[in-house]
Design a protein around this motif. Sequence first.
Motif, PDB file in Angstrom:
ATOM      1  N   GLY A  80       0.811  -1.220   0.000  1.00 46.92           N
ATOM      2  CA  GLY A  80       0.000   0.000   0.000  1.00 46.92           C
ATOM      3  C   GLY A  80       0.838   1.262   0.000  1.00 46.92           C
ATOM      4  O   GLY A  80       0.545   2.228  -0.733  1.00 46.92           O
ATOM      5  N   LEU A  81       1.893   1.289   0.783  1.00 44.40           N
ATOM      6  CA  LEU A  81       2.751   2.473   0.835  1.00 44.40           C
ATOM      7  C   LEU A  81       3.521   2.668  -0.466  1.00 44.40           C
ATOM      8  O   LEU A  81       3.727   3.808  -0.909  1.00 44.40           O
ATOM      9  N   LEU A  82       3.933   1.557  -1.091  1.00 47.22           N
ATOM     10  CA  LEU A  82       4.612   1.681  -2.380  1.00 47.22           C
ATOM     11  C   LEU A  82       3.664   2.219  -3.448  1.00 47.22           C
ATOM     12  O   LEU A  82       4.074   3.002  -4.320  1.00 47.22           O
ATOM     13  N   GLN A  83       2.419   1.823  -3.401  1.00 43.39           N
ATOM     14  CA  GLN A  83       1.444   2.357  -4.361  1.00 43.39           C
ATOM     15  C   GLN A  83       1.261   3.852  -4.172  1.00 43.39           C
ATOM     16  O   GLN A  83       1.180   4.615  -5.154  1.00 43.39           O
ATOM     17  N   VAL A  84       1.219   4.302  -2.931  1.00 43.82           N
ATOM     18  CA  VAL A  84       1.086   5.733  -2.661  1.00 43.82           C
ATOM     19  C   VAL A  84       2.327   6.492  -3.126  1.00 43.82           C
ATOM     20  O   VAL A  84       2.241   7.542  -3.752  1.00 43.82           O
ATOM     21  N   MET A  85       3.481   5.937  -2.853  1.00 53.33           N
ATOM     22  CA  MET A  85       4.726   6.620  -3.183  1.00 53.33           C
ATOM     23  C   MET A  85       4.962   6.657  -4.683  1.00 53.33           C
ATOM     24  O   MET A  85       5.463   7.661  -5.218  1.00 53.33           O
ATOM     25  N   LEU A  86       4.606   5.591  -5.413  1.00 50.81           N
ATOM     26  CA  LEU A  86       4.889   5.524  -6.845  1.00 50.81           C
ATOM     27  C   LEU A  86       3.759   6.058  -7.700  1.00 50.81           C
ATOM     28  O   LEU A  86       3.966   6.312  -8.886  1.00 50.81           O
ATOM     29  N   GLY A  87       2.558   6.197  -7.149  1.00 49.39           N
ATOM     30  CA  GLY A  87       1.504   6.830  -7.912  1.00 49.39           C
ATOM     31  C   GLY A  87       0.294   5.977  -8.196  1.00 49.39           C
ATOM     32  O   GLY A  87      -0.609   6.422  -8.910  1.00 49.39           O
ATOM     33  N   GLY A  88       0.195   4.774  -7.696  1.00 50.09           N
ATOM     34  CA  GLY A  88      -0.993   3.980  -7.931  1.00 50.09           C
ATOM     35  C   GLY A  88      -0.716   2.484  -7.906  1.00 50.09           C
ATOM     36  O   GLY A  88       0.439   2.040  -7.933  1.00 50.09           O
ATOM     37  N   PRO A  89      -1.749   1.665  -7.828  1.00 47.85           N
ATOM     38  CA  PRO A  89      -1.570   0.203  -7.733  1.00 47.85           C
ATOM     39  C   PRO A  89      -0.988  -0.419  -8.997  1.00 47.85           C
ATOM     40  O   PRO A  89      -0.492  -1.540  -8.939  1.00 47.85           O
ATOM     41  N   GLN A  90      -1.062   0.285 -10.128  1.00 44.48           N
ATOM     42  CA  GLN A  90      -0.544  -0.301 -11.363  1.00 44.48           C
ATOM     43  C   GLN A  90       0.975  -0.377 -11.384  1.00 44.48           C
ATOM     44  O   GLN A  90       1.554  -1.016 -12.259  1.00 44.48           O
ATOM     45  N   PHE A  91       1.632   0.263 -10.409  1.00 49.98           N
ATOM     46  CA  PHE A  91       3.094   0.256 -10.381  1.00 49.98           C
ATOM     47  C   PHE A  91       3.673  -0.811  -9.448  1.00 49.98           C
ATOM     48  O   PHE A  91       4.886  -0.952  -9.362  1.00 49.98           O
ATOM     49  N   VAL A  92       2.825  -1.533  -8.752  1.00 46.75           N
ATOM     50  CA  VAL A  92       3.277  -2.545  -7.799  1.00 46.75           C
ATOM     51  C   VAL A  92       2.494  -3.826  -8.044  1.00 46.75           C
ATOM     52  O   VAL A  92       1.267  -3.793  -8.159  1.00 46.75           O
ATOM     53  N   LYS A  93       3.215  -4.922  -8.144  1.00 46.25           N
ATOM     54  CA  LYS A  93       2.562  -6.215  -8.354  1.00 46.25           C
ATOM     55  C   LYS A  93       2.981  -7.169  -7.243  1.00 46.25           C
ATOM     56  O   LYS A  93       4.169  -7.449  -7.063  1.00 46.25           O
ATOM     57  N   ASN A  94       2.001  -7.667  -6.523  1.00 43.06           N
ATOM     58  CA  ASN A  94       2.216  -8.604  -5.425  1.00 43.06           C
ATOM     59  C   ASN A  94       1.908 -10.012  -5.940  1.00 43.06           C
ATOM     60  O   ASN A  94       0.750 -10.410  -6.064  1.00 43.06           O
ATOM     61  N   HIS A  95       2.958 -10.780  -6.246  1.00 47.53           N
ATOM     62  CA  HIS A  95       2.725 -12.091  -6.872  1.00 47.53           C
ATOM     63  C   HIS A  95       3.955 -12.972  -6.695  1.00 47.53           C
ATOM     64  O   HIS A  95       4.946 -12.587  -6.052  1.00 47.53           O
ATOM     65  N   LEU A  96       3.862 -14.185  -7.263  1.00 46.69           N
ATOM     66  CA  LEU A  96       4.974 -15.129  -7.252  1.00 46.69           C
ATOM     67  C   LEU A  96       5.865 -14.831  -8.453  1.00 46.69           C
ATOM     68  O   LEU A  96       5.549 -15.231  -9.574  1.00 46.69           O
ATOM     69  N   ILE A  97       6.956 -14.137  -8.226  1.00 44.80           N
ATOM     70  CA  ILE A  97       7.851 -13.825  -9.341  1.00 44.80           C
ATOM     71  C   ILE A  97       8.453 -15.104  -9.901  1.00 44.80           C
ATOM     72  O   ILE A  97       8.476 -15.322 -11.120  1.00 44.80           O
ATOM     73  N   LEU A  98       8.929 -15.970  -9.013  1.00 46.12           N
ATOM     74  CA  LEU A  98       9.412 -17.308  -9.400  1.00 46.12           C
ATOM     75  C   LEU A  98       8.498 -18.319  -8.718  1.00 46.12           C
ATOM     76  O   LEU A  98       8.707 -18.669  -7.548  1.00 46.12           O
ATOM     77  N   PRO A  99       7.480 -18.798  -9.422  1.00 44.49           N
ATOM     78  CA  PRO A  99       6.481 -19.651  -8.756  1.00 44.49           C
ATOM     79  C   PRO A  99       7.074 -20.885  -8.096  1.00 44.49           C
ATOM     80  O   PRO A  99       6.581 -21.332  -7.058  1.00 44.49           O
ATOM     81  N   HIS A 100       8.145 -21.454  -8.656  1.00 46.70           N
ATOM     82  CA  HIS A 100       8.669 -22.705  -8.114  1.00 46.70           C
ATOM     83  C   HIS A 100       9.352 -22.514  -6.764  1.00 46.70           C
ATOM     84  O   HIS A 100       9.620 -23.495  -6.064  1.00 46.70           O
ATOM     85  N   THR A 101       9.624 -21.258  -6.377  1.00 46.57           N
ATOM     86  CA  THR A 101      10.234 -21.017  -5.068  1.00 46.57           C
ATOM     87  C   THR A 101       9.198 -20.921  -3.956  1.00 46.57           C
ATOM     88  O   THR A 101       9.563 -20.770  -2.788  1.00 46.57           O
TER      89      THR A 101
END
Length: 837
Positions: free
Chosen positions: A618-639
């Motif tokens: 949430g704070l990163l979205q505020v600092m960068l300008g919106g939720p489209q700039f931050v993605k909360n996900h499995l970057i490497l799913p196998h990890t």
Amino acid sequence: MAAVIWRKLRRRLCDCRAYLKPSGCGEVRNPEERIKGVNNKQDARYGQPTFCLSKDASVLVDYKVNSDPAAYSSTKRRPKQSVPSEVDDYSDAFSLLLENIPSNVGIKQVRNAYTVICSRRLSSVRNTLLELVYNKSDEVQYTAGHWPASSKQKLDTDIVEIYDTKEDPRGFQKLRDAYRDLCFDSSEQGEPLSVEEGQKILRDVSFLKSSLTPENIVDFFCRLSRLPGEQHATVKTDTRFAMLCRYSVRNQAAFTLQQLLQLFEAVVRLQVSSSQALLKSYESEFCRRVWDMGFSQLLLVADLWRCLGRGAPHYVEILLSYTALRWRELTMPQLVQLLYVIGENRRAPPELMQKLEMLLSTHLEQMNLEEVGAVCLGFFKSKSGFSEQLMKRIGDKVAARMEDVSNYSLVNVMKMFRYTHVDHLPFLQRLGEVVPQRIPSIGTQGVMHIVLACASLHFLDERILEAAASKFPSKVHYCRSKDVAKYLWSFSSLNYEPENAEVVFSSLTEQMQCKMHEFQRFPEHLLTGLLALAFTGRFPHHLIDIALSPPFVQLATEESPFELKKDLFTLDGSVAIECPDYSGHRLPQQLQQDVAQMLWDFARQDICVKPEVLEAAGLLQVMLGGPQFVKNHLILPHTRSADLEVHFDTSGQPLPLNPEALNEKAQKPEFKFSGIPVTDQLISQLAKCRAGGSTLKSQPDHVTEGEGERTTQNVLRTGVEGGVRTGLNLKLFRSGVPLTDSLLNSLTNTKIPIERATTQPQGTSEIRKLAIQITNRNQYCYGTHILLGLHSMKRRQLVKAGYVVVELPHWEWFPLLKRTRSEKLSYLHQKLYNSLD
């Protein structure tokens, strides 16, 4: 002179052999000769020694045992790869026996060979894999009775590898006299019986037959059990002993309880085969009499079943029901013995175990260290845990006198710490002082349980690991497939490489190759070992090719009782990133997609919604300008863990990477200015400068929207960074305008032009990808900043995949969660933009 009874039997015309051998029809023999003939026939048929009668006296004639070494499972010496190393039941032992017998031996001979072998030895087939392993040349030398000096020394040094699953858990029974009435003592056999007396008993059985009284039956059994041990197999194959067993079953209802117990003890001394119907009948009789016995007798019977090597599930179930009603009557020795019985049977109702835990807490101070180890093993085997309070009391008790506890009991306590995941720092510190010196006297499997417990508790003690690693080169051939996998996992999950790391890992990898036949039955051990090697960056291509081959994948996913799809997926994903030259098998695409979806479903409900993760996102979205700039996900799913992904261009401007968030934003109202307008006078006040007027004026009309945004961003950067320099103790300014979280929220809630938000650079090389990891203490070794093996591998693979890893470690981020929003924003701003330099 014994009376001889002559009987004239009617000739059986249905026996076709009489017509084939006319010489036998005209021969008249007395009963003793006929008995001798029958015994000779059985001896020729089954290849077993028998009691033979002479006309003058009851003597045991000389006999010769014709044994086939391939038909027996030695518990002391075995070829290196003769059997699988994990045999868990008696049916597997029988199958193993059949495989080792030459094809020219009849099936009846095979069954008889299995019956003649002492069932105690057979029931410990599992032990053969815990004991000594010699090569064939040594075996020949031992058979001939000529041991070289080096081999004799090897026997002395390797005695620690011998482990008896029946005797070792019973060590606590020898330290207190109260256990004499609760358990069976094989050393108390009374006066030995001569072979001639045993022969006379069998002859009396054949004469008395149905006239046998309960007293006669019990007396005969007890006396026969005092025969020398080497004669027991001979007695059990005699037809007259089978007759005695049959009459004991017929009269079992007439036995008094004391007679029944004496008879059953004799059966245990003789080690009657568990396949006989006699034992099934006795179990039913004991089940019928449970409610007529006290705890001492009930526990004695349960112990007799254990010593016989036969599970009695119905009897144990009724015993536990009895205990659930009268558990408060248990004395301390009875409680310990009961928990031993429960552990050996590996099951108990959870409600009963909770009651026994309460009773245990009241008796703990009276127990010696061996009894503490016994109760820990009983709870561990029955998959029942202790409360944290009781576990810490046990840790205090053992830590205070750890030098006095036996290796076996110490390993049992470690198993319980591993199961409960209770971190007891004084116990662990004491462990690091005592165990390294005792490693040479502990068997390979005991050492495995110690290092595995340390790995499960994330406790990294270099003294223990170095001592264990020094033992590998000479002891690795004693390892089962399970031991190899657990050793690799323990070192790799703690992210520790000993001084002789190359020797340790290479020897264990070679042992995996030698145990390949065991992995067909235990595929989970192969995957555990390969994943552990992957943690350290080691990838044996030939073993990975086998693990990812279609037959093994089918075995692991369809036939194994464990969920191994995630392990296969982790191994396959690691190979894809770190082994560009690998050309072997890979997981099917559909299986990869299925497991990735399964992992994402779990992460979306558990990992991605943790408070510390949501706060950072949430704070990163505020600092960068919106939720489209931050993605909360499995970057490497196998990890199997999620991170926050952020993209920047070369100028340090954030780039959108979350299309789903953009679509959601298009359907919602756009961000609007709210709160106090930003004016020059407000900026002057925030910068601690004296303004020209004392009142806030509206924003001039000639100030454009873009200029307002730039001014706002400058204010945020100046105010926040200034707050950091002053210790973030921001209060009222001289002009009277407080810099509060609400004001900061208004200042940072700016619009970003849609053109810049939806435009990305032309070349992908201009994108700088950041993987923001919010770590917790469970990802580190206990009390250190050393990442565990899985997370260390993940970080290494993120870098190989082109990411800049930005960590928000728990010792920095978690305390900030309780601070003001301005402090958290300043911390995140510093973390992100410093990583771009």
